[in-house]
Design a protein around this motif. Structure first.
Motif, PDB file in Angstrom:
ATOM      1  N   ALA A 124      14.786 -55.833 -88.471  1.00 18.84           N
ATOM      2  CA  ALA A 124      16.107 -55.611 -87.865  1.00 18.84           C
ATOM      3  C   ALA A 124      17.228 -55.824 -88.876  1.00 18.84           C
ATOM      4  N   VAL A 125      17.092 -56.853 -89.710  1.00 22.98           N
ATOM      5  CA  VAL A 125      18.104 -57.115 -90.743  1.00 22.98           C
ATOM      6  C   VAL A 125      18.148 -55.966 -91.742  1.00 22.98           C
ATOM      7  N   ASN A 126      16.991 -55.504 -92.178  1.00 21.80           N
ATOM      8  CA  ASN A 126      16.957 -54.382 -93.130  1.00 21.80           C
ATOM      9  C   ASN A 126      17.559 -53.122 -92.523  1.00 21.80           C
ATOM     10  N   LYS A 127      17.298 -52.897 -91.235  1.00 24.25           N
ATOM     11  CA  LYS A 127      17.870 -51.742 -90.551  1.00 24.25           C
ATOM     12  C   LYS A 127      19.394 -51.847 -90.499  1.00 24.25           C
ATOM     13  N   ALA A 128      19.904 -53.039 -90.195  1.00 22.60           N
ATOM     14  CA  ALA A 128      21.353 -53.253 -90.133  1.00 22.60           C
ATOM     15  C   ALA A 128      21.989 -53.062 -91.504  1.00 22.60           C
ATOM     16  N   LYS A 129      21.327 -53.589 -92.535  1.00 21.45           N
ATOM     17  CA  LYS A 129      21.847 -53.412 -93.895  1.00 21.45           C
ATOM     18  C   LYS A 129      21.870 -51.931 -94.267  1.00 21.45           C
ATOM     19  N   GLY A 130      20.846 -51.201 -93.848  1.00 27.92           N
ATOM     20  CA  GLY A 130      20.776 -49.769 -94.120  1.00 27.92           C
ATOM     21  C   GLY A 130      21.880 -48.984 -93.435  1.00 27.92           C
ATOM     22  N   GLN A 131      22.403 -49.510 -92.348  1.00 30.98           N
ATOM     23  CA  GLN A 131      23.505 -48.856 -91.640  1.00 30.98           C
ATOM     24  C   GLN A 131      24.864 -49.284 -92.181  1.00 30.98           C
ATOM     25  N   GLY A 132      24.848 -50.115 -93.222  1.00 29.07           N
ATOM     26  CA  GLY A 132      26.091 -50.514 -93.867  1.00 29.07           C
ATOM     27  C   GLY A 132      26.821 -51.660 -93.193  1.00 29.07           C
ATOM     28  N   ILE A 133      26.146 -52.415 -92.362  1.00 32.49           N
ATOM     29  CA  ILE A 133      26.783 -53.563 -91.714  1.00 32.49           C
ATOM     30  C   ILE A 133      26.833 -54.710 -92.711  1.00 32.49           C
ATOM     31  N   ALA A 134      27.972 -55.350 -92.798  1.00 35.07           N
ATOM     32  CA  ALA A 134      28.186 -56.444 -93.749  1.00 35.07           C
ATOM     33  C   ALA A 134      27.275 -57.622 -93.427  1.00 35.07           C
ATOM     34  N   PRO A 135      26.762 -58.298 -94.461  1.00 32.21           N
ATOM     35  CA  PRO A 135      25.888 -59.454 -94.233  1.00 32.21           C
ATOM     36  C   PRO A 135      26.506 -60.524 -93.334  1.00 32.21           C
ATOM     37  N   ALA A 136      27.800 -60.782 -93.490  1.00 37.90           N
ATOM     38  CA  ALA A 136      28.456 -61.795 -92.657  1.00 37.90           C
ATOM     39  C   ALA A 136      28.409 -61.400 -91.181  1.00 37.90           C
ATOM     40  N   GLU A 137      28.590 -60.117 -90.895  1.00 33.78           N
ATOM     41  CA  GLU A 137      28.516 -59.649 -89.509  1.00 33.78           C
ATOM     42  C   GLU A 137      27.094 -59.739 -88.969  1.00 33.78           C
ATOM     43  N   ILE A 138      26.123 -59.427 -89.809  1.00 33.43           N
ATOM     44  CA  ILE A 138      24.720 -59.525 -89.397  1.00 33.43           C
ATOM     45  C   ILE A 138      24.414 -60.952 -88.965  1.00 33.43           C
ATOM     46  N   ILE A 139      24.891 -61.908 -89.751  1.00 30.50           N
ATOM     47  CA  ILE A 139      24.621 -63.320 -89.449  1.00 30.50           C
ATOM     48  C   ILE A 139      25.409 -63.765 -88.227  1.00 30.50           C
ATOM     49  N   GLU A 140      26.716 -63.534 -88.223  1.00 30.07           N
ATOM     50  CA  GLU A 140      27.581 -64.054 -87.167  1.00 30.07           C
ATOM     51  C   GLU A 140      27.363 -63.383 -85.815  1.00 30.07           C
ATOM     52  N   LYS A 141      27.301 -62.064 -85.797  1.00 30.76           N
ATOM     53  CA  LYS A 141      27.277 -61.338 -84.524  1.00 30.76           C
ATOM     54  C   LYS A 141      25.872 -60.977 -84.057  1.00 30.76           C
ATOM     55  N   GLY A 142      24.902 -61.108 -84.939  1.00 28.32           N
ATOM     56  CA  GLY A 142      23.532 -60.777 -84.566  1.00 28.32           C
ATOM     57  C   GLY A 142      22.629 -61.988 -84.522  1.00 28.32           C
ATOM     58  N   LEU A 143      22.386 -62.568 -85.693  1.00 31.09           N
ATOM     59  CA  LEU A 143      21.429 -63.665 -85.791  1.00 31.09           C
ATOM     60  C   LEU A 143      21.923 -64.940 -85.115  1.00 31.09           C
ATOM     61  N   ALA A 144      23.174 -65.300 -85.347  1.00 30.60           N
ATOM     62  CA  ALA A 144      23.717 -66.525 -84.732  1.00 30.60           C
ATOM     63  C   ALA A 144      23.789 -66.374 -83.215  1.00 30.60           C
ATOM     64  N   ALA A 145      24.125 -65.178 -82.756  1.00 30.20           N
ATOM     65  CA  ALA A 145      24.167 -64.945 -81.307  1.00 30.20           C
ATOM     66  C   ALA A 145      22.777 -65.133 -80.701  1.00 30.20           C
ATOM     67  N   GLY A 146      21.760 -64.677 -81.408  1.00 33.61           N
ATOM     68  CA  GLY A 146      20.390 -64.866 -80.944  1.00 33.61           C
ATOM     69  C   GLY A 146      20.008 -66.330 -80.898  1.00 33.61           C
ATOM     70  N   MET A 147      20.393 -67.076 -81.922  1.00 29.95           N
ATOM     71  CA  MET A 147      20.080 -68.510 -81.939  1.00 29.95           C
ATOM     72  C   MET A 147      20.822 -69.244 -80.823  1.00 29.95           C
ATOM     73  N   ASN A 148      22.046 -68.816 -80.528  1.00 36.39           N
ATOM     74  CA  ASN A 148      22.782 -69.419 -79.410  1.00 36.39           C
ATOM     75  C   ASN A 148      22.031 -69.199 -78.102  1.00 36.39           C
ATOM     76  N   GLU A 149      21.510 -68.000 -77.917  1.00 33.50           N
ATOM     77  CA  GLU A 149      20.750 -67.696 -76.700  1.00 33.50           C
ATOM     78  C   GLU A 149      19.458 -68.516 -76.652  1.00 33.50           C
ATOM     79  N   VAL A 150      18.813 -68.689 -77.799  1.00 27.25           N
ATOM     80  CA  VAL A 150      17.607 -69.531 -77.863  1.00 27.25           C
ATOM     81  C   VAL A 150      17.960 -70.953 -77.434  1.00 27.25           C
TER      82      VAL A 150
END
Length: 71
Positions: free
Chosen positions: A25-51
């Protein structure tokens, strides 16, 4: 795929607790040009919050939280 859909996919990947799914999923997001900070803040951190919420509600146990964090 929109950014919001990509962030949902990243969040779901973390919730799945599967490292290979998260990496894909991270590689796919990077391939779409999403900034690493956005990947972490809006994707991965949101998932950890839900966990964390699921853990508090007794739907996940500590080993799942640790696997999600490791992913």
């Amino acid at each position: 795929m929109s950014k919001e859909e990509m962030f949902k996919e990243l969040s779901d990947a973390i919730i799945s607790c599967k490292k290979d799914v998260v990496i894909a999923a991270v590689n796919k997001a990077k391939g779409q040009g999403i900034a690493p900070a956005e990947i972490i803040e809006k994707g991965l951190a949101a998932g950890m919050n839900e966990v964390g919420v699921m853990f508090e509600r007794g739907k996940l146990f500590l080993p799942h939280v640790m696997m999600a964090a490791g992913a």
